[in-house]
Design a protein around this motif. Structure first.
Motif, PDB file in Angstrom:
ATOM      1  N   CYS A 120     -50.545  48.911  44.365  1.00  0.00           N
ATOM      2  CA  CYS A 120     -51.345  47.613  44.287  1.00  0.00           C
ATOM      3  C   CYS A 120     -51.318  47.386  42.749  1.00  0.00           C
ATOM      4  O   CYS A 120     -51.328  46.002  42.426  1.00  0.00           O
ATOM      5  CB  CYS A 120     -52.552  47.973  44.709  1.00  0.00           C
ATOM      6  N   LEU A 121     -51.391  48.338  42.018  1.00  0.00           N
ATOM      7  CA  LEU A 121     -51.454  48.202  40.409  1.00  0.00           C
ATOM      8  C   LEU A 121     -50.127  47.355  40.007  1.00  0.00           C
ATOM      9  O   LEU A 121     -50.037  46.439  39.079  1.00  0.00           O
ATOM     10  CB  LEU A 121     -51.821  49.367  39.654  1.00  0.00           C
ATOM     11  N   VAL A 122     -49.001  47.675  40.479  1.00  0.00           N
ATOM     12  CA  VAL A 122     -47.642  47.234  40.262  1.00  0.00           C
ATOM     13  C   VAL A 122     -47.526  45.745  40.755  1.00  0.00           C
ATOM     14  O   VAL A 122     -47.252  45.048  40.005  1.00  0.00           O
ATOM     15  CB  VAL A 122     -46.807  48.305  41.122  1.00  0.00           C
ATOM     16  N   ALA A 123     -48.205  45.683  42.081  1.00  0.00           N
ATOM     17  CA  ALA A 123     -48.075  44.243  42.457  1.00  0.00           C
ATOM     18  C   ALA A 123     -48.839  43.407  41.420  1.00  0.00           C
ATOM     19  O   ALA A 123     -48.445  42.293  41.287  1.00  0.00           O
ATOM     20  CB  ALA A 123     -48.565  44.220  44.001  1.00  0.00           C
ATOM     21  N   ILE A 124     -50.142  43.843  41.102  1.00  0.00           N
ATOM     22  CA  ILE A 124     -50.950  43.088  40.214  1.00  0.00           C
ATOM     23  C   ILE A 124     -50.234  42.817  38.765  1.00  0.00           C
ATOM     24  O   ILE A 124     -50.093  41.661  38.308  1.00  0.00           O
ATOM     25  CB  ILE A 124     -52.266  43.958  39.913  1.00  0.00           C
ATOM     26  N   GLN A 125     -49.500  43.787  38.426  1.00  0.00           N
ATOM     27  CA  GLN A 125     -48.592  43.633  37.264  1.00  0.00           C
ATOM     28  C   GLN A 125     -47.470  42.729  37.480  1.00  0.00           C
ATOM     29  O   GLN A 125     -47.418  41.914  36.222  1.00  0.00           O
ATOM     30  CB  GLN A 125     -48.238  44.998  36.863  1.00  0.00           C
ATOM     31  N   ALA A 126     -47.188  42.496  38.598  1.00  0.00           N
ATOM     32  CA  ALA A 126     -45.946  41.706  38.794  1.00  0.00           C
ATOM     33  C   ALA A 126     -46.572  40.235  38.669  1.00  0.00           C
ATOM     34  O   ALA A 126     -45.928  39.212  38.346  1.00  0.00           O
ATOM     35  CB  ALA A 126     -45.119  42.076  40.063  1.00  0.00           C
TER      36      ALA A 126
ATOM     37  N   ASN B 169     -47.054  39.404  35.107  1.00  0.00           N
ATOM     38  CA  ASN B 169     -45.836  39.031  34.306  1.00  0.00           C
ATOM     39  C   ASN B 169     -45.234  37.853  34.790  1.00  0.00           C
ATOM     40  O   ASN B 169     -44.902  36.917  33.923  1.00  0.00           O
ATOM     41  CB  ASN B 169     -44.639  40.153  34.868  1.00  0.00           C
ATOM     42  N   LEU B 170     -45.630  37.237  36.093  1.00  0.00           N
ATOM     43  CA  LEU B 170     -45.009  35.868  36.252  1.00  0.00           C
ATOM     44  C   LEU B 170     -45.889  34.762  35.598  1.00  0.00           C
ATOM     45  O   LEU B 170     -45.163  33.809  35.115  1.00  0.00           O
ATOM     46  CB  LEU B 170     -45.770  35.730  37.837  1.00  0.00           C
TER      47      LEU B 170
ATOM     48  N   MET C 194     -42.611  48.244  35.386  1.00  0.00           N
ATOM     49  CA  MET C 194     -42.859  46.779  35.661  1.00  0.00           C
ATOM     50  C   MET C 194     -43.352  45.911  34.631  1.00  0.00           C
ATOM     51  O   MET C 194     -42.946  44.721  34.287  1.00  0.00           O
ATOM     52  CB  MET C 194     -43.804  46.649  36.948  1.00  0.00           C
ATOM     53  N   GLN C 195     -44.275  46.494  33.769  1.00  0.00           N
ATOM     54  CA  GLN C 195     -44.643  45.657  32.503  1.00  0.00           C
ATOM     55  C   GLN C 195     -43.564  45.346  31.749  1.00  0.00           C
ATOM     56  O   GLN C 195     -43.434  44.448  30.911  1.00  0.00           O
ATOM     57  CB  GLN C 195     -45.865  46.532  31.908  1.00  0.00           C
ATOM     58  N   GLN C 196     -42.649  46.485  31.580  1.00  0.00           N
ATOM     59  CA  GLN C 196     -41.412  46.385  30.599  1.00  0.00           C
ATOM     60  C   GLN C 196     -40.276  45.348  31.164  1.00  0.00           C
ATOM     61  O   GLN C 196     -39.391  45.293  30.396  1.00  0.00           O
ATOM     62  CB  GLN C 196     -41.083  47.834  30.217  1.00  0.00           C
TER      63      GLN C 196
END
Length: 284
Positions: free
Chosen positions: A242-248, A251-252, A164-166
């Motif tokens: 949850c961490l992926v959602a925060i990373q999304a 990113n936004l 997700m970060q990439q």
């Protein structure tokens, strides 16, 4: 002029590996933490988890601290986890093939990308060890298959955060690229909101089953090795989502003012890999 940082240094290998080792010890000894901090009132469940700890404790002769079951190594592993996390985040270096528009807050996901690499290395080592024992010595293990499955679950989850970060998740640009930037921002906001709602719904709907039924009761896999895969992987799914959602969301925010990009088939070509192939075949 952009100066490329040296990557793959000694500490970039050692610190993620130390984090993995501390996390592995802490996860394996979670029954000691449960019995110390949140013991069951039900005597049957209490006896069951006590028996699990007695059968799996790597250092059974060490006394528990503070009147509990967790010993000095258990507390040390917990203490070192945030230490190695901070050191790893501070020391991570972004490689040339990685996403370059990163922010300091992205170092958390970048470090977990390095942790994932260490997990893949450990998983491969376990598989090679099992192959050697099985086919060279004809003495297969009872634990290699389940341990590989266990590590593979965490590889899948941690790589999701890094992916997700990439910005390497699956995206279809056939309509996105032809839209003006203001409409692209609307699209980005909508899909981020949808993902956050999905993550929140997943946690809300399965929190009790995962953290009470699976984790607190320390549900095992039910094999000869009997690892606590249900008790650890399912909570990890909720935590990582949850961490992926925060990373999304990160990113936004970070990509909000970036110039729009046009995507072509050439984006899938790794120039460094292409140059390496040319050198290998003698094309200068």
């Amino acid at each position: 002029m952009i100066v490329e940082e040296e990557t793959g240094t000694f500490w970039e290998w050692v610190i993620p590996m130390c984090f993995v080792l501390c996390a592995s010890w802490a996860i394996w000894h979670i029954p000691a933490y449960i019995l110390t901090w949140a013991p069951h009132e039900n005597e049957s469940k209490l006896a069951q988890i006590t028996a699990v700890l007695e059968g799996s404790d790597i250092a059974p002769n060490l006394p528990g601290l503070f009147g509990g079951f967790a010993d000095i190594i258990d507390y040390t592993a917990l203490f070192l986890l945030p230490v190695f996390l901070i050191l790893g985040m501070r020391g991570v270096r972004v490689a040339s093939m990685e996403f370059q528009h990163y922010r300091p807050i992205d170092r958390f996901a970048l470090f977990f990308g390095r942790v994932t690499m260490m997990l893949i290395l450990l998983m491969t080592s376990v598989m090679l060890y099992e192959v050697f024992l099985r086919y060279a010595l004809e003495a297969p293990t009872l634990w290699a298959n389940e341990l590989t499955l266990w590590i593979g679950g965490f590889v899948f989850l941690c790589s999701g955060l890094y992916g997700m970060q990439q910005r390497s998740h699956i995206r279809i640009f056939i309509l996105y690229d032809v839209c003006p930037r203001w409409l692209q921002k609307i699209f980005d906001t909508i899909w981020t909101l949808v993902f956050v709602i999905f993550a929140a719904g997943l946690v809300f709907g399965s929190y009790k089953q995962v953290f009470i039924t699976k984790f607190h009761n320390w549900e095992l896999f039910g094999t000869a090795f009997d690892p606590p895969i249900p008790a650890t992987v399912q909570p990890a799914v909720l935590i990582i989502i949850c961490l992926v959602a925060i990373q999304a969301v990160i990113n936004l925010i970070c990509d909000w003012n970036l110039e729009p990009e046009k995507h072509t088939a050439a984006d899938d070509i790794d120039e460094e890999e292409l140059e390496a192939i040319k050198r290998a075949v003698g094309d200068k």
